[in-house]
Design a protein around this motif. Sequence first.
Motif, short mmCIF file in Angstrom:
data_model
loop_
_atom_site.label_atom_id
_atom_site.label_comp_id
_atom_site.label_asym_id
_atom_site.label_seq_id
_atom_site.Cartn_x
_atom_site.Cartn_y
_atom_site.Cartn_z
N VAL A 1 9.32 -10.54 -8.75
CA VAL A 1 8.52 -10.30 -7.46
C VAL A 1 9.43 -9.22 -6.38
CG1 VAL A 1 7.71 -11.12 -5.40
CG2 VAL A 1 7.03 -11.85 -7.44
N LYS A 2 10.83 -9.77 -6.23
CA LYS A 2 11.58 -9.04 -5.32
C LYS A 2 11.88 -7.76 -5.71
CE LYS A 2 12.23 -12.46 -2.42
NZ LYS A 2 11.97 -12.49 -0.91
N SER A 3 11.90 -7.45 -7.22
CA SER A 3 12.46 -6.11 -7.66
C SER A 3 11.23 -5.05 -7.51
CB SER A 3 12.62 -6.40 -8.95
OG SER A 3 11.52 -6.55 -9.90
N PHE A 4 10.07 -5.40 -7.13
CA PHE A 4 8.84 -4.54 -7.06
C PHE A 4 8.89 -3.62 -5.90
CE2 PHE A 4 4.40 -3.48 -6.28
CZ PHE A 4 3.85 -3.01 -7.34
N GLN A 5 8.97 -2.30 -6.39
CA GLN A 5 9.01 -1.24 -5.11
C GLN A 5 7.97 -0.16 -5.61
OE1 GLN A 5 12.85 0.05 -3.79
NE2 GLN A 5 13.95 -1.76 -4.51
N VAL A 6 7.45 0.38 -4.64
CA VAL A 6 6.62 1.68 -4.71
C VAL A 6 7.04 2.53 -4.00
CG1 VAL A 6 4.32 2.47 -3.93
CG2 VAL A 6 4.53 0.18 -5.00
N SER A 7 7.15 3.83 -4.52
CA SER A 7 7.72 5.08 -3.89
C SER A 7 6.70 6.04 -3.37
CB SER A 7 8.89 5.59 -4.53
OG SER A 7 8.27 6.00 -5.82
N GLU A 8 7.05 6.83 -2.48
CA GLU A 8 5.89 8.04 -2.22
C GLU A 8 6.15 8.84 -3.41
OE1 GLU A 8 3.42 8.28 0.00
OE2 GLU A 8 4.23 6.27 0.70
N ARG A 9 4.74 9.35 -3.83
CA ARG A 9 4.84 10.20 -5.22
C ARG A 9 5.11 11.67 -4.75
NH1 ARG A 9 -0.30 10.71 -9.38
NH2 ARG A 9 0.87 12.30 -10.80
N PHE A 10 4.30 12.02 -3.21
CA PHE A 10 4.60 13.22 -2.90
C PHE A 10 5.23 13.22 -1.43
CE2 PHE A 10 0.62 13.57 -5.40
CZ PHE A 10 1.10 14.38 -6.31
N VAL B 1 0.70 -1.15 0.12
CA VAL B 1 -0.10 -0.05 -0.11
C VAL B 1 0.80 1.19 -0.26
CG1 VAL B 1 -1.59 1.33 1.34
CG2 VAL B 1 -2.15 -1.18 1.09
N GLY B 2 0.66 2.37 -0.71
CA GLY B 2 1.17 3.47 -0.88
C GLY B 2 0.28 4.68 -1.68
N ASN B 3 0.68 5.90 -1.30
CA ASN B 3 -0.02 6.77 -2.26
C ASN B 3 -1.60 6.77 -2.27
OD1 ASN B 3 2.78 7.96 -3.13
ND2 ASN B 3 2.77 5.92 -3.85
N GLY B 4 -2.17 6.10 -1.21
CA GLY B 4 -3.62 5.83 -1.13
C GLY B 4 -3.93 4.94 -2.06
N LYS B 5 -3.07 3.90 -2.56
CA LYS B 5 -3.50 2.75 -3.67
C LYS B 5 -2.89 1.37 -3.02
CE LYS B 5 -2.65 6.01 -7.05
NZ LYS B 5 -1.59 6.57 -8.30
N PHE B 6 -3.81 0.42 -3.34
CA PHE B 6 -3.25 -0.95 -3.04
C PHE B 6 -2.70 -1.45 -4.46
CE2 PHE B 6 -3.70 -5.46 -2.44
CZ PHE B 6 -3.59 -5.67 -1.16
N TYR B 7 -1.44 -1.92 -4.25
CA TYR B 7 -0.82 -2.27 -5.63
C TYR B 7 -0.51 -4.00 -5.46
CZ TYR B 7 1.06 2.37 -5.95
OH TYR B 7 1.18 3.78 -6.20
N THR B 8 -0.74 -4.50 -6.36
CA THR B 8 -0.72 -5.91 -6.78
C THR B 8 0.21 -6.21 -7.94
OG1 THR B 8 -2.79 -6.44 -5.68
CG2 THR B 8 -1.73 -8.46 -6.81
N LEU B 9 1.46 -6.98 -7.67
CA LEU B 9 2.17 -7.45 -9.02
C LEU B 9 1.73 -8.97 -8.98
CD1 LEU B 9 5.31 -6.55 -10.45
CD2 LEU B 9 5.23 -8.93 -9.67
N THR B 10 1.69 -9.65 -9.81
CA THR B 10 1.59 -10.99 -10.01
C THR B 10 2.40 -11.56 -11.34
OG1 THR B 10 -0.62 -10.91 -9.23
CG2 THR B 10 -0.20 -13.09 -10.30
N THR B 11 2.99 -12.79 -11.11
CA THR B 11 3.91 -13.37 -12.09
C THR B 11 3.54 -14.84 -12.08
OG1 THR B 11 5.98 -13.15 -13.46
CG2 THR B 11 6.05 -13.27 -11.03
N GLY B 12 4.09 -15.51 -13.09
CA GLY B 12 3.84 -17.00 -13.06
C GLY B 12 4.22 -17.52 -14.45
N SER B 13 4.24 -18.96 -14.44
CA SER B 13 4.37 -19.78 -15.37
C SER B 13 3.89 -20.78 -15.54
CB SER B 13 6.04 -20.15 -15.43
OG SER B 13 6.30 -21.13 -14.66
#
Length: 265
Positions: free
Chosen positions: A254-263, A226-238
């Motif tokens: 998956v390990k590379s996924f990062q969210v930063s504060e926009r403001f 969660v960040g910036n008032g949003k719920f983020y979901t990243l999904t990957t697979g095979s």
Amino acid sequence: MSMLQSRPTLTASNAQQLNPAAFKQQFPRAVRSCSQLTRCQAAPEESQQVSRRQVVQLCSIAGAFAILPQSAVAAAKGPPGFNAAKDTQDSYQFVYPFGWQEVSVDGTDVVYKDIIEPLESASVTISKTDKASVTDFGNPLEVAQQLTNEVLTPRSQQAKVLGVNKVTGFCLHQHAMLPAKFKSPCDADPMSACVQREIDGRTYYEFEFATKANTYIRHALAVVTVGNGKFYTLTTGSNENRWSKMKERLVEVVKSFQVSERFTG
């Protein structure tokens, strides 16, 4: 960029499970987009020749110099064997395997997929939330089970949250895939089915799951935050048949996924 509806509250103290109908009502576009992505991916799995893959990858290299990214997710330099994607509008970034191409799927923020192996992809979905942290939705297992059973899996498929290896963060054993009861060597400890990590004070939940359709089984990993008032979901697979070959690359996604504060300030 697409926006989903506000998500329901998952709390560790709430003893009652969310009503599935009510949960899906809160995620109408998420459910639809996951179903569409699965249908899009459900193509023949192992029938292509290696030479065709090599040709496609060479074409991808040439195309990278001729075509600029058309979405708000910009391509950037990633580690060897990966491209990097960074969305400055929605403030997230991750890497994906070289050769995957961006495709449009309704209800998702971005999707990259292998055009030869249709079950191999990475997608990001975003929805608004008034929560300050993913922990406000519950513990990792609660969130993983709700998302896997009610959002990330089409109604026509079976789903199971799988186990985790404590060293790598994800279960690296071969699941002799579980068509009967989706049993896993890690099932004795359900809380090991997910991991929790923090980057710059932000909490991420990571979990591993599998979905079973009539003609294939997809082995998948996901990370939510969660960040910036949003719920983020990243999904990957095979495809499960290619899991042993792809797992290290998918863990890297998956390990590379990062969210930063926009403001900030």
